[in-house]
Scaffold this motif. Structure first.
Motif, PDB file in Angstrom:
ATOM      1  N   GLU A   1      33.779  60.997 -11.782  1.00  0.00           N
ATOM      2  CA  GLU A   1      34.185  59.774 -10.917  1.00  0.00           C
ATOM      3  C   GLU A   1      34.245  59.756  -9.538  1.00  0.00           C
ATOM      4  OE1 GLU A   1      35.523  56.672 -14.325  1.00  0.00           O
ATOM      5  OE2 GLU A   1      36.973  57.073 -13.186  1.00  0.00           O
ATOM      6  N   LEU A   2      35.100  60.736  -9.198  1.00  0.00           N
ATOM      7  CA  LEU A   2      35.526  61.179  -7.700  1.00  0.00           C
ATOM      8  C   LEU A   2      34.360  61.772  -7.142  1.00  0.00           C
ATOM      9  CD1 LEU A   2      38.936  62.441  -7.486  1.00  0.00           C
ATOM     10  CD2 LEU A   2      38.263  60.343  -6.493  1.00  0.00           C
TER      11      LEU A   2
ATOM     12  N   GLN B   1      31.005  61.141  -7.653  1.00  0.00           N
ATOM     13  CA  GLN B   1      30.303  60.076  -7.491  1.00  0.00           C
ATOM     14  C   GLN B   1      30.702  59.337  -6.415  1.00  0.00           C
ATOM     15  OE1 GLN B   1      27.582  59.620  -9.242  1.00  0.00           O
ATOM     16  NE2 GLN B   1      26.895  58.289  -7.946  1.00  0.00           N
ATOM     17  N   GLU B   2      32.104  59.137  -6.085  1.00  0.00           N
ATOM     18  CA  GLU B   2      32.391  58.484  -5.001  1.00  0.00           C
ATOM     19  C   GLU B   2      32.096  59.098  -3.593  1.00  0.00           C
ATOM     20  OE1 GLU B   2      36.549  56.747  -4.983  1.00  0.00           O
ATOM     21  OE2 GLU B   2      36.289  56.530  -7.276  1.00  0.00           O
TER      22      GLU B   2
ATOM     23  N   ARG C   1      37.112  58.767   4.678  1.00  0.00           N
ATOM     24  CA  ARG C   1      37.210  58.460   3.050  1.00  0.00           C
ATOM     25  C   ARG C   1      36.651  59.592   2.253  1.00  0.00           C
ATOM     26  NH1 ARG C   1      38.831  56.658  -1.120  1.00  0.00           N
ATOM     27  NH2 ARG C   1      37.529  55.736  -2.682  1.00  0.00           N
TER      28      ARG C   1
ATOM     29  N   ILE D   1      38.885  61.976  -0.404  1.00  0.00           N
ATOM     30  CA  ILE D   1      38.384  62.312  -1.739  1.00  0.00           C
ATOM     31  C   ILE D   1      38.204  63.463  -1.879  1.00  0.00           C
ATOM     32  CG2 ILE D   1      36.338  61.853  -3.377  1.00  0.00           C
ATOM     33  CD1 ILE D   1      35.561  59.277  -1.882  1.00  0.00           C
TER      34      ILE D   1
END
Lengths: 345, 173
Positions: free
Chosen positions: B134-135, B137-138, B150, B154
């Motif tokens: 998920e990270l 992807q972020e 940001r 991450i």
């Protein structure tokens, strides 16, 4: 208040959005093979998570043992989509935990140890998932689920394994049905892992042009993928249904309006009505209300009438056993008087 | 050709049935066909029936004979009962009947590997793997939208997670 009386998005075509999660507790066989003593322990364990003295997510939960519930009340729960027929068939060990707004229900000792669902009015699958995900987290804090690194959440039936998630949208598709486009629509959705059922689940017919579209696949995609897939497919179906409604209005005009008004006429004046006729008339009334042809009524009014006309709800209201002839007369009388009240309000 | 039932509209739905070598044909218009169960678009059978048929399809006769007598040692569920009800008895059944089950899962599910929610208390490495995915992807989105501050945040979190994943002795692809 419940999904039946509350307003929801896209209510001209969607009645409700529902998410269901299947879970089993580690260390016990699934309900198919468990002993009665296992069932009692499981119920005690789940009950502890919903202790009535500590409100759970701000709501109060009640616990009902199915064996303490009269037959007619069981039928009402099924007709309101708050519990399954399967739960009633496990009546000796099954229980239902429900919040005071009838949005979240937890069925215990059904086909799986825990079947939790969140049902909301209109089209709001994401919100239903968000709520149920939290309920699931809270139960998980207290119990250890049967989970496999490869297969995910283990369920009694392999059709639910993985996420254990079934998302389902109940929608009214009269124009696609009448114009015979529905067959092609249902065929298309089956190609992307979705399936259609009638008003009351597997194998039931599409009474009142109501269809429940849900995901068939539970293993592989994530919860969010399943919900997104269903959401996109549903939006396309709504679009098609609205177009078909407009086309009917344009082509048949007065004749079309006449059919809808006559439905209102019959519902407010008939003396005997069987369930099939009733559901067909309710479908026409819903269409008339949705298209603003019939004023003075809302989609929620129509939902209320639809549930009010179901056999179990009528039996409960009458407070006595009704045979078929009695039932059909009582249905006509009940609907007539409630509908007239709504129209005068 | 006219519809065999109403004899008014053109027949557009045709079905040929062969039962015990007896052949019969039905020709109907769409309206009349919609009243026939055979043409109904809503599936009239249950998933359990379907599972049973898939299980018959996959296994040869020998495999079937073997399975018919096999019982799950943990809960006592036998193959015949599983086949008939479509229900397993306990978590060990998944291991025990895996030969029979995997072909069924391949047919009724999209894949045979779970990629969704993982219970936190299971302490499963899947949880870490999922967070890492998920990270990543972020991070991709942050870079694409040029949200570099940001993205840096991450990246730091990702590094920490990947390190603890490696500590469990696993490879990250």
């Amino acid at each position: 208040m419940s999904w039946i009386e509350e307003k929801g998005p896209d209510r001209d075509v969607v009645l409700s959005s529902r998410i269901r999660l299947a879970r089993n507790i580690a260390g016990y066989p699934f309900p198919t093979m468990m002993k009665d003593s296992d069932a009692r322990e499981i119920l005690d364990t789940v009950k502890r998570c919903f202790s009535v003295s500590t409100p759970f997510s701000g709501r109060r939960y009640s616990v009902t043992l199915i064996k303490d519930l009269p037959e007619v009340d069981r039928q009402v729960l099924v007709e309101k989509h708050l519990a399954s027929i399967d739960l009633m068939q496990h009546s000796d060990v099954a229980a239902l935990i429900m919040d005071d707004r009838q949005r979240v229900t937890i069925m215990v000792n059904e086909e799986d140890h825990i079947r939790m669902q969140c049902i909301l009015p209109g089209f709001q699958l994401d919100k239903a998932w968000e709520m149920l995900d939290r309920v699931d987290d809270t139960i998980e804090a207290e119990v250890e689920y049967s989970f496999d690194d490869r297969l995910g959440y283990l369920t009694a039936c392999p059709t639910n394994v993985g996420t254990g998630l079934r998302a389902s949208v109940m929608m009214h598709l009269p124009a696609l049905t009448v114009s015979k486009q529905i067959g092609a629509v249902l065929q298309t959705i089956s190609k992307i892992g979705l399936t259609a059922r009638g008003l009351y689940g597997e194998g039931s017919e599409a009474l009142g042009n109501i269809y429940q579209i849900s995901n068939q696949i539970t293993l592989g995609p994530s919860e969010q993928d399943i919900i997104n897939n269903l959401t996109v497919a549903c939006q396309r179906i709504f679009e098609k249904e609205r177009m078909a409604q407009q086309a009917m209005l344009k082509v048949s005009g007065k004749q079309f309006e006449d059919v809808l008004w006559r439905a209102l006429g019959t519902l407010t004046h008939a003396r005997v009505m069987d369930i099939k006729e009733f559901m067909a008339l309710i479908s026409q009334l819903r269409l008339g209300v949705g298209l603003s042809i019939i004023p003075g009524l809302t989609a929620e009014n129509v939902n209320e009438l639809m549930i009010l006309g179901q056999s179990g709800v009528l039996g409960k209201r009458a407070g006595r056993e009704l045979d078929d002839a009695d039932l059909n007369a009582y249905r006509a009388e009940t609907i007539r008087s409630r509908l007239n009240e709504m129209l005068q309000a | 050709m006219l519809c065999e039932e109403c004899r008014q509209r053109q027949a557009t739905v045709h079905m040929t049935k062969i039962i015990n070598n007896m052949r019969s044909e039905i020709h109907l218009c769409e309206q009349c066909a919609s009243n026939h169960e055979e043409f109904a678009s809503i599936t009239p059978f249950s998933m359990n029936d379907l599972i049973a048929s898939f299980m018959d399809m996959g296994a040869g006769h020998q495999a079937f004979l073997r399975s018919a007598t096999v019982k799950c040692p943990a809960c006592g569920m036998d193959y015949a009962r599983f086949k008939q009800s479509g229900m397993l008895g306990c978590r060990e059944c998944y291991q025990h009947f895996s030969n029979e089950l995997l072909p069924v899962l391949r047919k009724i599910q999209s894949r045979t590997e779970h990629s969704g929610k993982v219970p936190k208390r299971s302490g499963s490495s899947l949880l870490l793997k999922k967070q890492i995915k998920e990270l990543r992807q972020e991070l991709k989105i942050a870079v694409e939208t040029e949200a570099f501050e940001r993205a840096a945040e991450i990246r730091d979190r990702l590094k920490a997670l990947e390190a603890s994943y490696r500590e469990q002795g696993r490879d990250i692809k």
